[in-house]
Design a protein around this motif. Structure first.
Motif, PDB file in Angstrom:
ATOM      1  N   ASP A 122       0.877  -1.258  -0.006  1.00 24.10           N
ATOM      2  CA  ASP A 122       0.013   0.075   0.009  1.00 24.10           C
ATOM      3  C   ASP A 122       0.908   1.246   0.217  1.00 24.10           C
ATOM      4  OD1 ASP A 122       0.572   0.517   2.678  1.00 24.10           O
ATOM      5  OD2 ASP A 122      -1.044  -0.327   3.415  1.00 24.10           O
ATOM      6  N   ALA A 159       1.769   3.313   2.068  1.00 25.76           N
ATOM      7  CA  ALA A 159       2.620   3.405   3.330  1.00 25.76           C
ATOM      8  C   ALA A 159       3.642   2.422   3.469  1.00 25.76           C
ATOM      9  CB  ALA A 159       1.763   3.505   4.706  1.00 25.76           C
ATOM     10  N   ALA A 174       2.987  -0.950   3.588  1.00 22.73           N
ATOM     11  CA  ALA A 174       2.454  -2.184   4.188  1.00 22.73           C
ATOM     12  C   ALA A 174       2.352  -3.174   3.241  1.00 22.73           C
ATOM     13  CB  ALA A 174       1.344  -2.270   4.992  1.00 22.73           C
ATOM     14  N   LEU A 232      -3.854  -4.452  10.060  1.00 17.27           N
ATOM     15  CA  LEU A 232      -2.845  -3.395   9.455  1.00 17.27           C
ATOM     16  C   LEU A 232      -2.610  -2.373  10.494  1.00 17.27           C
ATOM     17  CD1 LEU A 232      -1.674  -1.952   7.130  1.00 17.27           C
ATOM     18  CD2 LEU A 232      -3.791  -0.845   6.788  1.00 17.27           C
ATOM     19  N   THR A 252      -0.655   1.235  10.754  1.00 18.47           N
ATOM     20  CA  THR A 252      -0.144   2.060   9.648  1.00 18.47           C
ATOM     21  C   THR A 252      -0.002   3.528  10.257  1.00 18.47           C
ATOM     22  OG1 THR A 252      -0.425   3.079   7.472  1.00 18.47           O
ATOM     23  CG2 THR A 252      -2.648   2.408   8.838  1.00 18.47           C
ATOM     24  N   ALA A 304      -5.144   4.672   4.259  1.00 16.58           N
ATOM     25  CA  ALA A 304      -5.268   3.457   3.946  1.00 16.58           C
ATOM     26  C   ALA A 304      -6.798   3.109   3.742  1.00 16.58           C
ATOM     27  CB  ALA A 304      -4.957   2.663   5.331  1.00 16.58           C
ATOM     28  N   ARG A 329      -0.224   3.166  13.996  1.00 11.28           N
ATOM     29  CA  ARG A 329       1.001   2.800  14.747  1.00 11.28           C
ATOM     30  C   ARG A 329       1.186   3.589  15.824  1.00 11.28           C
ATOM     31  NH1 ARG A 329       5.957   3.960  15.324  1.00 11.28           N
ATOM     32  NH2 ARG A 329       7.768   2.558  15.144  1.00 11.28           N
ATOM     33  N   ALA A 368       4.803   0.456   8.689  1.00  7.99           N
ATOM     34  CA  ALA A 368       3.531  -0.062   8.317  1.00  7.99           C
ATOM     35  C   ALA A 368       3.510  -1.419   7.887  1.00  7.99           C
ATOM     36  CB  ALA A 368       3.064   0.829   6.996  1.00  7.99           C
ATOM     37  N   TYR A 369       2.795  -2.156   8.494  1.00  7.12           N
ATOM     38  CA  TYR A 369       2.852  -3.884   8.010  1.00  7.12           C
ATOM     39  C   TYR A 369       1.516  -4.336   8.424  1.00  7.12           C
ATOM     40  CZ  TYR A 369       3.208  -4.449  13.255  1.00  7.12           C
ATOM     41  OH  TYR A 369       2.985  -4.430  14.529  1.00  7.12           O
TER      42      TYR A 369
END
Length: 252
Positions: A111, A113, A115, A142, A144, A150, A188, A198-199
């Protein structure tokens, strides 16, 4: 497509240079058994099973510099179309759609960011065979620094609708796909390390989050976020021997 509905997380796997360690660590932690693919070009890809049902996978990293990571796969009936939507929405196609033998078609995407996530268009392999049970994937989330961005991105890519859900002082978002909330999102925040801007977090259900966290440390892993209560149950964030992040949750 049969099985999991499009737009729903359907599989997770670990990319790690420590594949042998993973094959020992996770079966000890979750009671999994491992089945290594005999295909020469599979790189030793291992399907983990719980009570005989496929729950997750593990294989070597795609590139030498890839950090160890658990990936969330979202089901789709057209991986190529999703990749096109990702680019149009400002994301990145990390690995273009390709066939995985006769098992399915996938792509690795990111994405705006950063992720990273994957999509899975099933053929012979439909995805996980067990969910929301001890030792199986139970949630995908997510994390972020840009929740507003998102919301726009995943609406365009998967047709997800964000729904704000009260979770104490945290602004938590549920992703609705059709009639179901299929995943979540939160901003986050500390104590997450700076190398995780971001993940997508993968959660596995366990009988006892505290006992599982303790057992992870006995096996050589580390506790990133100690067990704590939340509206869904009690969760902890852990790292395996190679540093891959995953979470466990005792479901209410």
């Amino acid at each position: 497509m049969n099985g999991v509905e499009p737009g729903t997380p359907c599989w997770t796997d670990l990319a790690t240079p420590g594949l042998d360690d993973a094959r020992r660590f996770y079966p000890e932690l979750f009671g999994w058994t491992g089945q290594i693919s005999p295909e020469p070009d599979a790189g030793g890809y291992t399907v983990f099973r719980k009570d005989g049902k496929a729950v997750a996978g593990a294989g070597p990293p795609g590139t030498p510099d890839q950090v160890p990571v658990w990936s969330t796969y979202v089901a789709t009936d057209d991986a190529d179309l999703v990749a096109t939507r990702v680019e149009a929405a400002g994301g990145q196609v990390v690995v273009s759609p390709f066939d995985v033998a006769q098992q399915g078609r996938m792509a690795v995407l990111a994405d705006p960011a950063g992720a990273v996530f994957s999509v899975w268009q099933p053929m012979a392999m439909r995805g996980a065979e067990l969910y929301n049970a001890p030792g199986a994937m139970c949630w995908n989330e997510l994390v972020t620094p840009d929740p507003e961005g998102a919301k726009e991105f995943y609406a365009l890519v998967f047709g997800w609708h964000p729904e704000e859900r009260p979770v104490g002082p945290v602004a938590y978002t549920g992703w609705r796909c059709g009639a179901r909330i299929v995943a979540g999102m939160l901003p986050r925040a500390e104590p997450l390390p700076e190398d995780l801007p971001a993940y997508w977090a993968v959660y596995f259900a366990v009988e006892d989050a505290d006992a599982t966290a303790a057992r992870a440390t006995e096996l050589g892993g580390t506790i990133l976020v100690p067990p704590r209560d939340n509206p869904a149950g009690r969760s902890a964030a852990l790292r395996d021997l190679s540093g891959a992040l995953f979470s466990v949750s005792t479901l209410r």
